[in-house]
Write a protein that holds these residues in place. Structure first.
Motif, PDB file in Angstrom:
ATOM      1  N   ASP A 171      33.781  32.551  61.206  1.00  0.00           N
ATOM      2  CA  ASP A 171      34.186  33.857  60.683  1.00  0.00           C
ATOM      3  C   ASP A 171      33.007  34.808  60.619  1.00  0.00           C
ATOM      4  O   ASP A 171      33.173  36.026  60.724  1.00  0.00           O
ATOM      5  N   ALA A 172      31.828  34.254  60.387  1.00  0.00           N
ATOM      6  CA  ALA A 172      30.666  35.092  60.105  1.00  0.00           C
ATOM      7  C   ALA A 172      29.420  34.472  60.716  1.00  0.00           C
ATOM      8  O   ALA A 172      29.401  33.284  61.068  1.00  0.00           O
ATOM      9  N   LEU A 173      28.387  35.280  60.793  1.00  0.00           N
ATOM     10  CA  LEU A 173      27.121  34.820  61.375  1.00  0.00           C
ATOM     11  C   LEU A 173      25.967  35.212  60.463  1.00  0.00           C
ATOM     12  O   LEU A 173      25.965  36.320  59.901  1.00  0.00           O
ATOM     13  N   LEU A 174      25.019  34.305  60.339  1.00  0.00           N
ATOM     14  CA  LEU A 174      23.756  34.619  59.677  1.00  0.00           C
ATOM     15  C   LEU A 174      22.665  34.402  60.723  1.00  0.00           C
ATOM     16  O   LEU A 174      22.471  33.273  61.184  1.00  0.00           O
ATOM     17  N   VAL A 175      22.009  35.483  61.107  1.00  0.00           N
ATOM     18  CA  VAL A 175      20.990  35.398  62.159  1.00  0.00           C
ATOM     19  C   VAL A 175      19.616  35.530  61.505  1.00  0.00           C
ATOM     20  O   VAL A 175      19.335  36.527  60.824  1.00  0.00           O
ATOM     21  N   VAL A 176      18.792  34.518  61.718  1.00  0.00           N
ATOM     22  CA  VAL A 176      17.463  34.471  61.095  1.00  0.00           C
ATOM     23  C   VAL A 176      16.452  34.430  62.239  1.00  0.00           C
ATOM     24  O   VAL A 176      16.380  33.444  62.972  1.00  0.00           O
ATOM     25  N   THR A 177      15.716  35.501  62.391  1.00  0.00           N
ATOM     26  CA  THR A 177      14.957  35.622  63.644  1.00  0.00           C
ATOM     27  C   THR A 177      13.551  36.156  63.485  1.00  0.00           C
ATOM     28  O   THR A 177      13.300  37.004  62.622  1.00  0.00           O
TER      29      THR A 177
END
Ligand SMILES: Cc1cc2nc3c(=O)[nH]c(=O)nc-3n(C[C@H](O)[C@H](O)[C@H](O)COP(=O)(O)O)c2cc1C
Length: 183
Positions: A70-76
């Motif tokens: 449903d959702a994304l957490l992008v850690v970059t």
């Protein structure tokens, strides 16, 4: 009600990635409020339109994983004041072929860390722009983190209370958004 799912994407392919450490800590902050899955991008080949006729299996696995959450957490991290090529490559695979953009309609939060003073601020702006173009609702606000002094250990435990509190509020806001979005 089943819990909404969030896929965590780390924008680094380095074994000792600082952003992977941060992502581990953020997953702990999410806790059991969302169902967390990890979506790897480091095994994807370089995007090439010639492969569209017979996409490599790893690409199919990746796009299926993105499609499911449903959702994304992008850690970059930030590379040369932009998003790293490995992350852009993954985004490109997910955006094609035309009419099969897996990013469309997702809700996301982005953050990241680097040893530099501005802690990925510029890279995140580029990422926000790219995801927005692809139809992702990227949560407002900002969370840039300089990795000095080390804010998290190798197991994803916070070493600095003020960082845990700040990112805790950011993650609380994200969880609330995802829950509202999934409702
Ligand atoms: C090609 C390249 C470009 C980089 N450019 C930046 C930059 O623009 N800003 C920054 O803060 N750090 C930059 N760095 C340093 C990274 O932030 C640092 O290597 C960090 O540890 C990368 O995140 P990771 O540990 O999750 O891979 C760069 C590193 C590389 C390899």
């Amino acid at each position: 009600m089943t819990r909404p799912t969030v896929g965590i994407i780390v924008g680094s392919n380095r074994r000792e990635s600082l952003n992977r450490r941060l992502a581990l800590a953020l997953a702990k902050l999410i806790g059991d409020r969302l169902a967390v899955t990890w979506i790897r991008i480091d095994d994807l080949p370089m995007y090439n339109g010639d492969l569209e006729g017979a996409r490599p299996d790893v690409v199919g696995r990746f796009t299926a994983e993105v499609a499911k959450v449903d959702a994304l957490l992008v850690v970059t991290p930030e590379h040369n004041r932009s998003l790293p090529a490995v992350l852009k490559n993954a985004i490109d695979w997910g955006s094609k072929p035309a009419g099969h953009n897996v990013w469309q309609g997702k809700v996301a939060a982005i953050t990241g860390t680097s040893p530099g003073a501005i802690g990925t601020a510029v890279g995140q702006q580029h990422l926000r722009q790219v995801l927005g173009i692809l139809g992702v609702l990227v949560m407002g606000g900002e969370a840039y983190l300089s990795f000095k002094p080390e804010p998290v250990d190798h197991e994803g435990n916070f070493l600095v209370d003020s960082t845990r509190d700040f990112l805790g509020r950011y993650i609380d806001q994200f969880v609330a958004l995802v829950l509202r979005f999934a409702d």
